[in-house]
Design a protein around this motif. Structure first.
Motif, mmCIF file in Angstrom:
data_model
loop_
_atom_site.group_PDB
_atom_site.id
_atom_site.type_symbol
_atom_site.label_atom_id
_atom_site.label_comp_id
_atom_site.label_asym_id
_atom_site.label_seq_id
_atom_site.Cartn_x
_atom_site.Cartn_y
_atom_site.Cartn_z
ATOM 1 N N ALA A 1 5.605 6.735 6.880
ATOM 2 C CA ALA A 1 4.891 7.166 5.680
ATOM 3 C C ALA A 1 4.087 8.437 5.910
ATOM 4 O O ALA A 1 3.442 8.929 4.984
ATOM 5 C CB ALA A 1 3.969 6.053 5.191
ATOM 6 N N GLY A 2 4.096 8.971 7.140
ATOM 7 C CA GLY A 2 3.378 10.206 7.419
ATOM 8 C C GLY A 2 1.914 10.036 7.754
ATOM 9 O O GLY A 2 1.145 11.005 7.735
ATOM 10 N N VAL A 3 1.473 8.814 8.080
ATOM 11 C CA VAL A 3 0.080 8.561 8.437
ATOM 12 C C VAL A 3 -0.165 8.987 9.881
ATOM 13 O O VAL A 3 0.656 8.716 10.763
ATOM 14 C CB VAL A 3 -0.268 7.069 8.250
ATOM 15 C CG1 VAL A 3 -1.654 6.761 8.778
ATOM 16 C CG2 VAL A 3 -0.163 6.693 6.778
ATOM 17 N N ALA A 4 -1.302 9.632 10.130
ATOM 18 C CA ALA A 4 -1.612 10.135 11.473
ATOM 19 C C ALA A 4 -2.591 9.256 12.234
ATOM 20 O O ALA A 4 -2.660 9.325 13.465
ATOM 21 C CB ALA A 4 -2.178 11.555 11.386
ATOM 22 N N VAL A 5 -3.383 8.435 11.539
ATOM 23 C CA VAL A 5 -4.420 7.624 12.185
ATOM 24 C C VAL A 5 -4.311 6.190 11.673
ATOM 25 O O VAL A 5 -4.303 5.957 10.458
ATOM 26 C CB VAL A 5 -5.836 8.166 11.902
ATOM 27 C CG1 VAL A 5 -6.893 7.293 12.592
ATOM 28 C CG2 VAL A 5 -5.960 9.614 12.352
ATOM 29 N N VAL A 6 -4.225 5.246 12.604
ATOM 30 C CA VAL A 6 -4.191 3.825 12.269
ATOM 31 C C VAL A 6 -5.356 3.135 12.955
ATOM 32 O O VAL A 6 -5.544 3.281 14.168
ATOM 33 C CB VAL A 6 -2.860 3.172 12.705
ATOM 34 C CG1 VAL A 6 -2.909 1.657 12.503
ATOM 35 C CG2 VAL A 6 -1.698 3.770 11.927
ATOM 36 N N VAL A 7 -6.131 2.393 12.183
ATOM 37 C CA VAL A 7 -7.280 1.649 12.697
ATOM 38 C C VAL A 7 -7.077 0.184 12.361
ATOM 39 O O VAL A 7 -6.829 -0.163 11.193
ATOM 40 C CB VAL A 7 -8.597 2.148 12.065
ATOM 41 C CG1 VAL A 7 -9.787 1.321 12.571
ATOM 42 C CG2 VAL A 7 -8.816 3.626 12.376
ATOM 43 N N LEU B 1 0.824 -1.198 0.000
ATOM 44 C CA LEU B 1 0.000 0.000 0.000
ATOM 45 C C LEU B 1 0.863 1.255 0.000
ATOM 46 O O LEU B 1 0.654 2.180 -0.795
ATOM 47 C CB LEU B 1 -0.916 -0.008 1.224
ATOM 48 C CG LEU B 1 -1.843 1.183 1.398
ATOM 49 C CD1 LEU B 1 -2.918 1.188 0.324
ATOM 50 C CD2 LEU B 1 -2.488 1.174 2.781
ATOM 51 N N VAL B 2 1.847 1.300 0.883
ATOM 52 C CA VAL B 2 2.716 2.475 0.972
ATOM 53 C C VAL B 2 3.500 2.645 -0.320
ATOM 54 O O VAL B 2 3.620 3.756 -0.857
ATOM 55 C CB VAL B 2 3.665 2.356 2.176
ATOM 56 C CG1 VAL B 2 4.718 3.454 2.154
ATOM 57 C CG2 VAL B 2 2.869 2.404 3.482
ATOM 58 N N GLY B 3 4.036 1.563 -0.857
ATOM 59 C CA GLY B 3 4.811 1.646 -2.086
ATOM 60 C C GLY B 3 4.005 2.161 -3.260
ATOM 61 O O GLY B 3 4.533 2.869 -4.131
ATOM 62 N N ALA B 4 2.709 1.829 -3.290
ATOM 63 C CA ALA B 4 1.857 2.271 -4.395
ATOM 64 C C ALA B 4 1.407 3.714 -4.247
ATOM 65 O O ALA B 4 1.112 4.374 -5.249
ATOM 66 C CB ALA B 4 0.628 1.360 -4.498
ATOM 67 N N CYS B 5 1.341 4.222 -3.022
ATOM 68 C CA CYS B 5 0.733 5.533 -2.779
ATOM 69 C C CYS B 5 1.729 6.621 -2.403
ATOM 70 O O CYS B 5 1.331 7.766 -2.200
ATOM 71 C CB CYS B 5 -0.321 5.422 -1.674
ATOM 72 S SG CYS B 5 -1.689 4.305 -2.059
ATOM 73 N N LEU B 6 2.999 6.307 -2.290
ATOM 74 C CA LEU B 6 3.979 7.321 -1.924
ATOM 75 C C LEU B 6 4.040 8.435 -2.949
ATOM 76 O O LEU B 6 4.017 8.195 -4.154
ATOM 77 C CB LEU B 6 5.370 6.699 -1.777
ATOM 78 C CG LEU B 6 5.695 5.985 -0.469
ATOM 79 C CD1 LEU B 6 7.075 5.357 -0.562
ATOM 80 C CD2 LEU B 6 5.621 6.929 0.711
ATOM 81 N N GLY B 7 4.112 9.672 -2.451
ATOM 82 C CA GLY B 7 4.265 10.821 -3.315
ATOM 83 C C GLY B 7 5.723 11.164 -3.520
ATOM 84 O O GLY B 7 6.621 10.472 -3.038
ATOM 85 N N PRO B 8 5.989 12.270 -4.235
ATOM 86 C CA PRO B 8 7.376 12.677 -4.500
ATOM 87 C C PRO B 8 8.188 12.914 -3.231
ATOM 88 O O PRO B 8 9.403 12.725 -3.226
ATOM 89 C CB PRO B 8 7.209 13.965 -5.305
ATOM 90 C CG PRO B 8 5.848 13.868 -5.904
ATOM 91 C CD PRO B 8 5.019 13.132 -4.907
ATOM 92 N N GLN C 1 8.097 11.172 -0.633
ATOM 93 C CA GLN C 1 8.267 9.890 0.060
ATOM 94 C C GLN C 1 7.384 9.770 1.297
ATOM 95 O O GLN C 1 7.747 9.112 2.275
ATOM 96 C CB GLN C 1 9.736 9.643 0.419
ATOM 97 C CG GLN C 1 10.644 9.493 -0.786
ATOM 98 C CD GLN C 1 10.231 8.343 -1.695
ATOM 99 O OE1 GLN C 1 10.232 7.189 -1.276
ATOM 100 N NE2 GLN C 1 9.849 8.655 -2.926
ATOM 101 N N VAL C 2 6.236 10.425 1.272
ATOM 102 C CA VAL C 2 5.217 10.250 2.295
ATOM 103 C C VAL C 2 3.882 10.116 1.578
ATOM 104 O O VAL C 2 3.744 10.481 0.406
ATOM 105 C CB VAL C 2 5.159 11.431 3.295
ATOM 106 C CG1 VAL C 2 6.426 11.506 4.115
ATOM 107 C CG2 VAL C 2 4.897 12.745 2.565
ATOM 108 N N LEU C 3 2.885 9.588 2.285
ATOM 109 C CA LEU C 3 1.557 9.464 1.719
ATOM 110 C C LEU C 3 0.872 10.826 1.698
ATOM 111 O O LEU C 3 1.282 11.750 2.404
ATOM 112 C CB LEU C 3 0.737 8.471 2.538
ATOM 113 C CG LEU C 3 1.256 7.030 2.563
ATOM 114 C CD1 LEU C 3 0.378 6.169 3.446
ATOM 115 C CD2 LEU C 3 1.331 6.445 1.170
ATOM 116 N N PRO C 4 -0.186 10.999 0.903
ATOM 117 C CA PRO C 4 -0.936 12.262 0.940
ATOM 118 C C PRO C 4 -1.388 12.565 2.359
ATOM 119 O O PRO C 4 -1.613 11.649 3.161
ATOM 120 C CB PRO C 4 -2.125 11.983 0.010
ATOM 121 C CG PRO C 4 -1.647 10.910 -0.903
ATOM 122 C CD PRO C 4 -0.733 10.050 -0.071
ATOM 123 N N PRO C 5 -1.532 13.834 2.710
ATOM 124 C CA PRO C 5 -1.911 14.191 4.088
ATOM 125 C C PRO C 5 -3.330 13.761 4.432
ATOM 126 O O PRO C 5 -4.147 13.507 3.547
ATOM 127 C CB PRO C 5 -1.775 15.720 4.100
ATOM 128 C CG PRO C 5 -1.992 16.114 2.669
ATOM 129 C CD PRO C 5 -1.372 15.017 1.846
#
Length: 280
Positions: free
Chosen positions: A234-240, A200-207, A209-213
């Motif tokens: 990856a810069g994620v703030a919420v994990v469920v 998931l992280v590899g597919a969604c990383l932006g320029p 090198q973090v995920l969209p906010p």
């Protein structure tokens, strides 16, 4: 393999895996309940080190585990790696409870060294793992409005709808990325929960090198340290997560400002850290 320094292990003679009681705030039946204690399985790293002639040693592997039955764990790993016959002795000491020492065929054992093994300079304890992560990851930023409890409790089922392989086999984990409105942005499945998050992280990383906010990571698994670590990097703030967190996952979430939710399902969940990002 000769007898180890700890003597012959018997499951009936050893203490059960470690559990820790932690305070949680439950959302049940449409309302917040008072803080209550909840049992969480401990998670700490275990390092395998080869004892060399002259007193030196070299690490060959590090794995995250719940403390308890460590020598059984190492024996099983050695057998699976085809290294059971390469070890004449293995032991632990009270000074290094998160290390199992091996003595035997150094050439074979060092040849099994895993890339990315934690070095002795990094330490081998839970607090050290969090401290090393803090050097690499910034506290996550959340600029969207607080998430509603109803949305949080609905996310696992929304992820389930994007798990065709699980529905067919019942044997795969999934990781999904949601926006603050609950829209699924991407989802991947894998037999390993860590692998699903990596995909998931590899597919969604932006320029950068973090995920969209302002994204929410949802997994069909428990929340171990590695899941929290990957989210923070990856810069994620919420994990469920659908399952339980470990003590090290909770400690890490608290230390770096991550919102960590466990046991999420329709109408209920537990908040272990970062409740300020949720309504109420």
């Amino acid at each position: 393999m000769t007898a180890d320094r700890m003597g012959t292990e018997s499951a009936s003679d050893l203490p059960p895996p470690q559990l820790t009681s932690l305070p949680v705030r439950r959302f049940v039946g449409g309302a917040w309940a008072d803080w209550q204690d909840d049992l969480v399985a401990a998670e700490e790293p275990l390092e395998l080190r080869v004892q060399l002639p002259g007193g030196n040693s070299e690490p060959i592997s590090v794995t995250m585990r719940t403390p308890g039955h460590d020598l059984h764990l190492v024996r099983g790993w050695l057998h699976a790696e085809g290294l059971g016959g390469a070890v004449q002795e293995l032991w632990q000491t009270s000074d290094t409870p998160n290390v199992v020492w091996l003595r035997g065929d150094e050439l074979l054992l060092l040849g099994a060294r895993r890339t990315g093994t934690t070095s002795s300079a990094c330490g081998i304890c839970g607090s050290g793992s969090v401290e090393r992560l803090m050097l690499r990851a910034d506290p996550p930023v959340w600029t969207a409005a607080p998430l509603s409890p109803a949305l949080i409790s609905s996310l696992p089922e929304r992820l389930r709808e994007a798990q065709p392989a699980f529905q067919a086999t019942g044997g795969l984990h999934a990781a999904g990325l949601f926006d603050p409105g609950g829209t699924l942005m991407a989802a991947f499945e894998d037999v390993g929960r860590h692998n699903a998050v990596d995909k998931l992280v590899g597919a969604c990383l932006g320029p950068a090198q973090v995920l969209p906010p302002n994204r929410v990571l949802v997994t069909s698994s428990r929340a171990g340290f590695e899941i929290v670590q990957k989210a923070l990097l990856a810069g994620v703030a919420v994990v469920v997560t659908v399952g339980a967190p470990s003590t090290l996952a909770v400690d890490t979430a608290v230390s770096l400002g991550l919102t960590l939710v466990g046991f999420a399902r329709a109408g209920r969940f537990n908040v272990y850290a970062g409740a300020e990002r949720l309504e109420g």
